[in-house]
Scaffold this active site. Sequence first.
Site, mmCIF file in Angstrom:
data_model
loop_
_atom_site.group_PDB
_atom_site.id
_atom_site.type_symbol
_atom_site.label_atom_id
_atom_site.label_comp_id
_atom_site.label_asym_id
_atom_site.label_seq_id
_atom_site.Cartn_x
_atom_site.Cartn_y
_atom_site.Cartn_z
ATOM 1 N N CYS A 1 2.263 0.130 -8.785
ATOM 2 C CA CYS A 1 3.374 0.624 -7.893
ATOM 3 C C CYS A 1 4.589 1.238 -8.659
ATOM 4 O O CYS A 1 5.533 2.021 -8.391
ATOM 5 C CB CYS A 1 3.619 -0.258 -6.716
ATOM 6 S SG CYS A 1 2.252 -0.796 -5.838
ATOM 7 N N GLU B 1 5.876 -3.458 0.906
ATOM 8 C CA GLU B 1 5.763 -3.003 -0.341
ATOM 9 C C GLU B 1 5.012 -1.729 -0.449
ATOM 10 O O GLU B 1 3.636 -1.692 -0.752
ATOM 11 C CB GLU B 1 5.160 -4.037 -1.402
ATOM 12 C CG GLU B 1 5.610 -5.328 -1.400
ATOM 13 C CD GLU B 1 7.108 -5.305 -1.844
ATOM 14 O OE1 GLU B 1 7.643 -3.996 -2.427
ATOM 15 O OE2 GLU B 1 7.845 -6.318 -1.960
ATOM 16 N N GLY C 1 2.348 2.044 5.556
ATOM 17 C CA GLY C 1 3.728 1.230 5.964
ATOM 18 C C GLY C 1 4.350 1.996 6.951
ATOM 19 O O GLY C 1 4.687 1.220 8.031
ATOM 20 N N GLY D 1 0.936 -1.304 -0.076
ATOM 21 C CA GLY D 1 0.011 -0.060 0.098
ATOM 22 C C GLY D 1 0.809 1.084 0.017
ATOM 23 O O GLY D 1 2.058 1.236 -0.419
ATOM 24 N N SER D 2 0.489 2.347 0.663
ATOM 25 C CA SER D 2 1.049 3.537 0.692
ATOM 26 C C SER D 2 2.141 3.607 1.471
ATOM 27 O O SER D 2 2.245 3.000 2.465
ATOM 28 C CB SER D 2 0.009 4.753 0.728
ATOM 29 O OG SER D 2 -0.443 4.741 2.236
HETATM 30 C C1 SIN Z 1 2.574 -3.417 -8.861
HETATM 31 O O1 SIN Z 1 2.737 -4.202 -7.895
HETATM 32 O O2 SIN Z 1 1.986 -2.450 -8.576
HETATM 33 C C2 SIN Z 1 3.253 -3.459 -10.000
HETATM 34 C C3 SIN Z 1 3.834 -4.874 -10.355
HETATM 35 C C4 SIN Z 1 4.232 -4.907 -11.806
HETATM 36 O O3 SIN Z 1 4.352 -3.882 -12.466
HETATM 37 O O4 SIN Z 1 4.718 -6.133 -12.281
#
Ligand code: SIN
Length: 509
Positions: A297, A263, A246, A241-242
């Site tokens: 992300c 992440e 985190g 998330g953001s």
């Molecule tokens: C993500 O987890 O937002 C992107 C994963 C990816 O681009 O493979």
Amino acid sequence: MTGTALPTTDELRARALSALGTLGVTVPEGGDFSARSPITGDDLFGLRAATAAEAEAAVAEARTAFLTWRTTPAPRRGELVRRLGELLREHKSDLADLVTIEAGKIRSEALGEVQEMIDICDFAVGLSRQLYGRTIASERPGHRLAETWHPLGVVGVISAFNFPAAVWSWNTAVALACGDTVVWKPSERTPLISLACDRLLARAAEDVGAPREVHRLLLGDRAVGERLVDDPRVALVSATGSTRMGREVGPRVAARFGRSLLELGGNNAAIVAPSADLDLAVQGIVFAAAGTAGQRCTTLRRLIVHRDIAETLTERLTAAYRKLPIGDPFDENTLVGPLISAVALEAMNSALARVQAQGGKVLAGGNRRLSEAAPQAAYAEPVLVRVDEQTDVVKEETFAPILYVLTYDTLEEAIALHNDVPQGLSSSIFTRDQQEAEIFLSAAGSDCGIANVNIGTSGAEIGGAFGGEKDTGGGRESGSDAWKAYMRSATNTINYSSELSLAQNVSFL
Ligand code: SIN
């Protein structure tokens, strides 16, 4: 918008019910929150959230299941994951429908998301026969020193809307092969695909005779996630998330000496060098920046272009942006679906207004594309903005398709600009100059967890570890040796001699 009309909310509801029916999912109807589709922006079903007692029971059941699962031979644990992979293959189309309905992903990306789940299952099946430890040379005669790996416990998975199923599978397939059990708190925005994944895992467990309680699903809001964060029975909290989220999760889990795998946000950049193949660069840049409506992300958010090619490249990108088909993600011609919500669109518009006030110049896009048929939906044109410097707005992650274009003169300057943001997820360089590419990949180059050459920042394969540095949180999921985060290691010293010898030649008695 693309020429075709958007589906109606009734049509989406029917399509979701058909997929859920085929998958054998019973929807827990209620009034706590709603399953919603960004395609029309309307609610589809009222749903019931997990109660505190249900959340407590889920963790207790997962903990009890762990006690037997941890001693189930790893290759047999792999059979559960293999069966899950088979079911995912069988139901790929229905699962992709649910991803499109809830996350707004275009069909090809939704199918790609399910394929990624299948791939990680294959990977985890192999992993279940490769949880290798090592033998270490002992300094003492007649001794063996070894490192062994053991299951960790209950893993709490908190996932985000943008990869509503794949990120769950990165964690779950690997955790199950490693001998852990899983309690999953998905995004409130994607409950239907979560119910489908949970159902398929239950079927897989039944088919191979594994305990159903190795996986528990908890639908609900932030309070449900907080239970996992604070529960000492949850050995690892894997949260996507953001960065703001985190910052709360990390310290809370650490305060109880739990482990977290974070992440978080990215602010990914690509450097485009003078030698770059511009045909390839344009394709890579447009997919990375506008694909998934800028809601990965790993979305490309900053382009750092050598001054000599800046004009040519921005002209080509501007032309490509003007042609991007935006609209119904089920329409096979569409490349850009809706943003997840009106709030996301507001954040995009606010970032654009701020960057323009700071001197940014919009080169293409940026208009809200309203569909009269769906006034609640948030369709936006991806935007290309020329900026002279990396202001505070440029250094923030705005979860929307805005690409800031900066120029550079020397590679050193480009790398400095590249690394001068708080986040450190993904990065790339487009160049035909091997020396430049190697410098970018070296310790003096990109400071991100992912660094690519002649390919965009998004669209990772499951074989590599996925994750980033700095404000991205430092976690690694998916392939390579990310599995080690889901296990605990033990160092074993075995004395097979008849003497007791102490390390470092210490004498005693
Ligand atoms: C993500 O987890 O937002 C992107 C994963 C990816 O681009 O493979």
